[in-house]
Enzyme design. Structure first.
Site, PDB file in Angstrom:
ATOM      1  N   GLN A 134     -12.995 -27.148  20.846  1.00  0.00           N
ATOM      2  CA  GLN A 134     -12.820 -27.624  19.476  1.00  0.00           C
ATOM      3  C   GLN A 134     -13.556 -28.935  19.242  1.00  0.00           C
ATOM      4  O   GLN A 134     -14.145 -29.141  18.178  1.00  0.00           O
ATOM      5  CB  GLN A 134     -11.334 -27.815  19.166  1.00  0.00           C
ATOM      6  CG  GLN A 134     -10.552 -26.552  18.921  1.00  0.00           C
ATOM      7  CD  GLN A 134      -9.188 -26.865  18.354  1.00  0.00           C
ATOM      8  OE1 GLN A 134      -9.059 -27.566  17.345  1.00  0.00           O
ATOM      9  NE2 GLN A 134      -8.153 -26.357  18.997  1.00  0.00           N
TER      10      GLN A 134
ATOM     11  N   ASP B   8     -15.365 -38.230  25.855  1.00  0.00           N
ATOM     12  CA  ASP B   8     -14.684 -37.213  26.653  1.00  0.00           C
ATOM     13  C   ASP B   8     -14.582 -37.742  28.077  1.00  0.00           C
ATOM     14  O   ASP B   8     -15.492 -38.430  28.547  1.00  0.00           O
ATOM     15  CB  ASP B   8     -15.448 -35.891  26.630  1.00  0.00           C
ATOM     16  CG  ASP B   8     -14.583 -34.703  27.053  1.00  0.00           C
ATOM     17  OD1 ASP B   8     -14.168 -34.644  28.234  1.00  0.00           O
ATOM     18  OD2 ASP B   8     -14.334 -33.826  26.206  1.00  0.00           O
TER      19      ASP B   8
ATOM     20  N   ASP C 165     -12.010 -41.551  29.071  1.00  0.00           N
ATOM     21  CA  ASP C 165     -10.741 -40.839  29.001  1.00  0.00           C
ATOM     22  C   ASP C 165      -9.902 -41.459  27.875  1.00  0.00           C
ATOM     23  O   ASP C 165      -9.833 -42.692  27.763  1.00  0.00           O
ATOM     24  CB  ASP C 165     -10.025 -40.988  30.347  1.00  0.00           C
ATOM     25  CG  ASP C 165      -8.826 -40.068  30.516  1.00  0.00           C
ATOM     26  OD1 ASP C 165      -7.992 -39.991  29.601  1.00  0.00           O
ATOM     27  OD2 ASP C 165      -8.718 -39.446  31.588  1.00  0.00           O
TER      28      ASP C 165
ATOM     29  N   ASN D 211      -8.735 -35.334  18.975  1.00  0.00           N
ATOM     30  CA  ASN D 211      -8.725 -33.935  19.383  1.00  0.00           C
ATOM     31  C   ASN D 211      -8.361 -33.734  20.851  1.00  0.00           C
ATOM     32  O   ASN D 211      -7.853 -32.673  21.231  1.00  0.00           O
ATOM     33  CB  ASN D 211     -10.110 -33.342  19.109  1.00  0.00           C
ATOM     34  CG  ASN D 211     -10.331 -32.025  19.814  1.00  0.00           C
ATOM     35  OD1 ASN D 211      -9.890 -30.974  19.356  1.00  0.00           O
ATOM     36  ND2 ASN D 211     -11.024 -32.062  20.951  1.00  0.00           N
TER      37      ASN D 211
ATOM     38  N   TYR E 246       4.328 -29.884  26.810  1.00  0.00           N
ATOM     39  CA  TYR E 246       3.239 -29.830  25.829  1.00  0.00           C
ATOM     40  C   TYR E 246       3.813 -29.875  24.412  1.00  0.00           C
ATOM     41  O   TYR E 246       3.317 -30.623  23.552  1.00  0.00           O
ATOM     42  CB  TYR E 246       2.437 -28.554  26.048  1.00  0.00           C
ATOM     43  CG  TYR E 246       1.311 -28.320  25.067  1.00  0.00           C
ATOM     44  CD1 TYR E 246       0.100 -28.990  25.196  1.00  0.00           C
ATOM     45  CD2 TYR E 246       1.453 -27.405  24.022  1.00  0.00           C
ATOM     46  CE1 TYR E 246      -0.942 -28.763  24.311  1.00  0.00           C
ATOM     47  CE2 TYR E 246       0.411 -27.171  23.134  1.00  0.00           C
ATOM     48  CZ  TYR E 246      -0.775 -27.852  23.279  1.00  0.00           C
ATOM     49  OH  TYR E 246      -1.802 -27.618  22.393  1.00  0.00           O
TER      50      TYR E 246
ATOM     51  N   LYS F 264       3.113 -32.630  21.392  1.00  0.00           N
ATOM     52  CA  LYS F 264       2.520 -32.259  20.110  1.00  0.00           C
ATOM     53  C   LYS F 264       3.475 -32.491  18.940  1.00  0.00           C
ATOM     54  O   LYS F 264       3.036 -32.798  17.829  1.00  0.00           O
ATOM     55  CB  LYS F 264       2.055 -30.806  20.158  1.00  0.00           C
ATOM     56  CG  LYS F 264       0.872 -30.579  21.111  1.00  0.00           C
ATOM     57  CD  LYS F 264      -0.354 -31.413  20.720  1.00  0.00           C
ATOM     58  CE  LYS F 264      -1.594 -31.030  21.509  1.00  0.00           C
ATOM     59  NZ  LYS F 264      -2.796 -31.777  21.068  1.00  0.00           N
TER      60      LYS F 264
ATOM     61  N   ASP G 233     -10.173 -19.992  20.779  1.00  0.00           N
ATOM     62  CA  ASP G 233     -11.072 -19.549  21.853  1.00  0.00           C
ATOM     63  C   ASP G 233     -11.761 -20.750  22.495  1.00  0.00           C
ATOM     64  O   ASP G 233     -12.909 -21.076  22.206  1.00  0.00           O
ATOM     65  CB  ASP G 233     -12.103 -18.571  21.288  1.00  0.00           C
ATOM     66  CG  ASP G 233     -12.924 -17.899  22.380  1.00  0.00           C
ATOM     67  OD1 ASP G 233     -12.599 -18.072  23.569  1.00  0.00           O
ATOM     68  OD2 ASP G 233     -13.903 -17.206  22.027  1.00  0.00           O
ATOM     69  N   THR G 234     -11.029 -21.412  23.372  1.00  0.00           N
ATOM     70  CA  THR G 234     -11.515 -22.570  24.123  1.00  0.00           C
ATOM     71  C   THR G 234     -11.114 -22.374  25.587  1.00  0.00           C
ATOM     72  O   THR G 234     -10.322 -21.479  25.902  1.00  0.00           O
ATOM     73  CB  THR G 234     -10.891 -23.868  23.594  1.00  0.00           C
ATOM     74  OG1 THR G 234      -9.474 -23.822  23.850  1.00  0.00           O
ATOM     75  CG2 THR G 234     -11.128 -24.034  22.097  1.00  0.00           C
TER      76      THR G 234
END
Length: 275
Positions: free
Chosen positions: A22, A41, A80, A107, A173, A177, A207-208
């Site tokens: 993404q 990243d 990071d 993201n 997780y 979130k 789709d990642t």
């Protein structure tokens, strides 16, 4: 009324987790809409229990090539999101190079599996540190520059459908979130007076590398009843959604077309949250 060809022309977007998936898609689409890009990243392993490989430096280099292919400038660094000082340095470098920051896409995130009372303290902490504290680090790094510039702006936090509808097997997780939602809504109220909008996006089944993590099937095999919490949604679903489809929403939230939208949770889920 004719829509502008480049609705984000003259603006600068800061995107985390930009090497692939993404994050890369958001960078490309924001650039196509006219924005210059600041991309970070980790490009290294970030969570020991992930069932999918980490992004690599060559992935971030490919993001750079693709953004430049759209005719836009990009500042990319291997940082990071858990590194507050590193993010602050990148944000300062971005102001020095581009003179402004208008759009932020928080993201970066990780996902792995395990029941809450069985995961280790390390597994819990790695998810929270990246998915929630990482967003706070981003906010702390960029918001002072946005306020000082006086241009308003749009902050887009990528949460998850699991940040609204909790599911079994990845409660750590979900907690992270859900936390992003609270952060988003509070920040939207605090930044409203500066004309800065803050919203969260909630994808499902994308789709990642994360979305294709096969280790989740072991969780379903071990605990078959869990699968009933993962409906396909209301629309026909033949495969995982392309990241571009989430980027459509990100570009809209970054643009003036969504000028009335703040403190909102935008689903990108084919109706999963209503099933």
């Amino acid at each position: 009324m004719t829509e502008p060809i480049a609705p984000l022309a003259g603006k600068v977007a800061y995107v985390t987790g930009a090497a692939r998936g993404q994050g890369r898609s958001h960078c490309i689409r924001l650039a196509r809409a006219g924005a210059d890009i600041v991309a970070i990243d980790a490009c290294a392993p970030v969570a020991e229990h992930n069932g999918y490989p980490p992004a690599l430096p060559e992935d971030l280099a490919e993001t750079v090539n693709l953004v430049e292919g759209e005719g836009r400038k990009i500042l990319a660094e291997e940082v990071d999101v858990r590194d507050l000082a590193g993010q602050q340095r990148v944000a300062s470098n971005a102001i020095e190079q581009f003179g402004r920051l208008d759009i932020v896409v928080a993201n970066a995130g990780v996902l792995n599996w395990g029941r809450l009372w069985e995961i280790s303290a390390q597994q819990w902490q790695e998810i929270l540190d990246t998915n929630l504290t990482g967003v706070w680090n981003t906010v702390k790094s960029v918001v002072p520059h946005m306020i000082a510039a006086g241009n308003g702006g749009s902050i887009i936090n990528i949460s998850s459908a699991a940040g609204i509808k909790a599911v079994p097997g990845c409660g750590h997780y979900c907690a992270s979130k859900f936390g992003v939602v609270g952060l988003t809504n509070s920040l939207a109220v605090e930044l409203g007076e500066y004309g800065i909008r803050v919203n969260s996006v909630h994808p499902y089944g994308t789709d990642t590398p994360m979305g294709n993590d096969l280790s989740m099937y072991q969780t379903f095999q071990d605990h078959p009843t869990y699968i009933y919490s993962f409906s396909p949604g209301a629309l026909p679903t033949e495969s995982l959604a392309a990241p571009d489809l989430v980027s459509d929403i990100v570009v809209w939230l970054a643009s003036d077309a969504s000028s009335l939208i703040t403190a909102a949770q935008i689903p990108a889920d084919k109706g999963y949250l209503k099933i």
